[in-house]
Design a protein around this motif. Structure first.
Motif, PDB file in Angstrom:
ATOM      1  N   PRO A  75      39.764  27.211  61.977  1.00  0.00           N
ATOM      2  CA  PRO A  75      39.149  26.107  62.728  1.00  0.00           C
ATOM      3  C   PRO A  75      38.096  26.611  63.715  1.00  0.00           C
ATOM      4  O   PRO A  75      38.251  27.687  64.292  1.00  0.00           O
ATOM      5  CB  PRO A  75      40.348  25.480  63.463  1.00  0.00           C
ATOM      6  CG  PRO A  75      41.534  25.826  62.613  1.00  0.00           C
ATOM      7  CD  PRO A  75      41.237  27.174  62.037  1.00  0.00           C
ATOM      8  N   PHE A  76      37.036  25.836  63.874  1.00  0.00           N
ATOM      9  CA  PHE A  76      35.919  26.103  64.794  1.00  0.00           C
ATOM     10  C   PHE A  76      34.974  27.200  64.303  1.00  0.00           C
ATOM     11  O   PHE A  76      33.988  27.497  64.967  1.00  0.00           O
ATOM     12  CB  PHE A  76      36.420  26.478  66.203  1.00  0.00           C
ATOM     13  CG  PHE A  76      37.449  25.534  66.758  1.00  0.00           C
ATOM     14  CD1 PHE A  76      37.084  24.246  67.114  1.00  0.00           C
ATOM     15  CD2 PHE A  76      38.766  25.924  66.916  1.00  0.00           C
ATOM     16  CE1 PHE A  76      38.028  23.363  67.628  1.00  0.00           C
ATOM     17  CE2 PHE A  76      39.708  25.056  67.422  1.00  0.00           C
ATOM     18  CZ  PHE A  76      39.345  23.770  67.774  1.00  0.00           C
ATOM     19  N   THR A  90      37.878  30.480  68.295  1.00  0.00           N
ATOM     20  CA  THR A  90      38.183  30.842  66.910  1.00  0.00           C
ATOM     21  C   THR A  90      39.036  32.097  66.843  1.00  0.00           C
ATOM     22  O   THR A  90      39.969  32.190  66.035  1.00  0.00           O
ATOM     23  CB  THR A  90      36.874  31.057  66.124  1.00  0.00           C
ATOM     24  OG1 THR A  90      36.049  29.896  66.225  1.00  0.00           O
ATOM     25  CG2 THR A  90      37.160  31.340  64.660  1.00  0.00           C
ATOM     26  N   VAL A  93      42.644  31.311  67.474  1.00  0.00           N
ATOM     27  CA  VAL A  93      43.283  30.722  66.296  1.00  0.00           C
ATOM     28  C   VAL A  93      43.698  31.818  65.312  1.00  0.00           C
ATOM     29  O   VAL A  93      44.776  31.768  64.712  1.00  0.00           O
ATOM     30  CB  VAL A  93      42.345  29.718  65.618  1.00  0.00           C
ATOM     31  CG1 VAL A  93      42.960  29.194  64.319  1.00  0.00           C
ATOM     32  CG2 VAL A  93      42.040  28.551  66.552  1.00  0.00           C
ATOM     33  N   LEU A 173      35.686  17.836  70.158  1.00  0.00           N
ATOM     34  CA  LEU A 173      36.230  17.226  68.941  1.00  0.00           C
ATOM     35  C   LEU A 173      36.142  15.703  68.989  1.00  0.00           C
ATOM     36  O   LEU A 173      36.116  15.048  67.946  1.00  0.00           O
ATOM     37  CB  LEU A 173      37.696  17.657  68.749  1.00  0.00           C
ATOM     38  CG  LEU A 173      37.948  19.152  68.562  1.00  0.00           C
ATOM     39  CD1 LEU A 173      39.437  19.416  68.404  1.00  0.00           C
ATOM     40  CD2 LEU A 173      37.186  19.683  67.355  1.00  0.00           C
ATOM     41  N   ALA A 254      44.070  22.320  70.714  1.00  0.00           N
ATOM     42  CA  ALA A 254      42.880  21.565  70.291  1.00  0.00           C
ATOM     43  C   ALA A 254      42.722  20.290  71.111  1.00  0.00           C
ATOM     44  O   ALA A 254      41.597  19.791  71.272  1.00  0.00           O
ATOM     45  CB  ALA A 254      42.973  21.236  68.808  1.00  0.00           C
ATOM     46  N   ASP A 255      43.817  19.763  71.650  1.00  0.00           N
ATOM     47  CA  ASP A 255      43.731  18.549  72.457  1.00  0.00           C
ATOM     48  C   ASP A 255      42.959  18.767  73.755  1.00  0.00           C
ATOM     49  O   ASP A 255      42.519  17.807  74.382  1.00  0.00           O
ATOM     50  CB  ASP A 255      45.141  18.023  72.779  1.00  0.00           C
ATOM     51  CG  ASP A 255      45.818  17.432  71.553  1.00  0.00           C
ATOM     52  OD1 ASP A 255      45.101  17.097  70.597  1.00  0.00           O
ATOM     53  OD2 ASP A 255      47.054  17.320  71.548  1.00  0.00           O
TER      54      ASP A 255
END
Length: 295
Positions: A75-76, A90, A93, A173, A254-255
């Motif tokens: 992701p990202f 990134t 992650v 996002l 991610a929130d």
């Protein structure tokens, strides 16, 4: 005729002084623990290895002639070429499933077993240290390593991202755009989230470390527990178990990249890790308080 022992008898007036001396010794012990921990070649090597993760990601994306599409890779990853601030995110992650638990397992597994293996544990337990204070200091050292390890990935990612890619306002996002200063603050919040996520594993490693005098065994067992939890979390047949696994919310940061920030996963994660700290901290104390220290 009654007699008193002047060596063991403590007057009430002396109690505050002894308490202050014990607190001062505790802070001194913590400072010594942090100095020893971060001066070890092993610790420096692990931090350098973590720093290489964002560097390798940034260099690979920079040298690649193919455009990364959304959904390809971690992701990202597709956002890095647009904004170098996404390199650190990134890299987190990528590091969370294996590299960070590996280093935390080494640091936490060595807390008590490492001292026992070196034959220095009994010397650390002389008054006014005590077993409870020593456990707290060792856990605080492991927690400090969690924070430094996470910040190493984020800060290195920000630096290499600024060198190789453009830096500017970040599109979240949710589609909103925030300034560079706000995005740096969000990156630090993400680092805090990941640090909290690793505290439960640190508590497990501390407990395992009280069970053995072989630090390598404690390190390996802690790492195995981390890998096992993630495997269980990936099995849909065990969905009922997932909310109880300490690794369940590891990627929930991610929130933080939404406007407004959604704090539900942050609070759920903190509550879960707090439960693991209480349970395995109590188990570590129960084991350590009754353990015969022979080395």
């Amino acid at each position: 005729m009654s007699s008193s022992n002047p060596i063991t008898e403590v007057s009430p007036a002396d109690a505050p002084e002894r308490g202050a001396a014990g607190a001062a010794f505790g802070w001194a012990l913590l400072a010594s623990e942090l100095v020893v921990l971060f001066r070890r070649r092993r610790t420096i090597a692990m931090l350098l290895a973590l720093a290489l993760i964002p560097i390798l990601i940034a260099v690979a994306v920079r040298l690649s002639s193919n455009e990364v599409s959304a959904g390809q890779g971690p992701p990202f990853l597709d956002r890095i070429t647009q904004n170098g601030l996404f390199v650190g995110i990134t890299a987190l992650v990528v590091a969370i499933p294996l590299f960070l638990p590996l280093t935390i397992g080494v640091a936490a597994g060595d807390t008590i077993a490492g001292e026992a293996g070196l034959g220095t544990l009994r010397y650390l337990l002389v008054a006014p240290a005590g077993r409870v204070r020593l456990l707290l200091v060792k856990f605080a050292g492991a927690a400090a390593f969690c924070l430094v390890a996470t910040l190493t990935v984020v800060i290195t990612g920000a630096i290499i991202g600024a060198i190789l890619f453009p830096i500017g306002p970040v599109t979240l996002l949710s589609g909103d755009t925030i300034s560079v200063a706000d995005s740096v603050g969000r990156s630090l919040l993400i680092a805090l989230y990941v640090t909290v996520s690793l505290l439960g594993l640190s508590a497990i490693g501390l407990f395992i470390s009280t069970l053995t005098t072989v630090p390598v065994g404690a390190m390996a067992a802690t790492i195995v527990v981390a890998v096992t939890a993630q495997i269980l979390d990936a099995l849909p047949q065990l969905a009922w178990l997932h909310p109880w696994l300490f690794s369940h919310y590891w990627l929930g940061f991610a929130d933080i990249l939404r406007q407004p920030i959604l704090w539900d996963s942050f609070s759920d994660n903190a509550l879960l890790q707090g439960g693991y700290i209480l349970v395995f901290g109590a188990l570590a104390y129960g084991r350590f308080a009754t353990k015969d220290i022979l080395s």
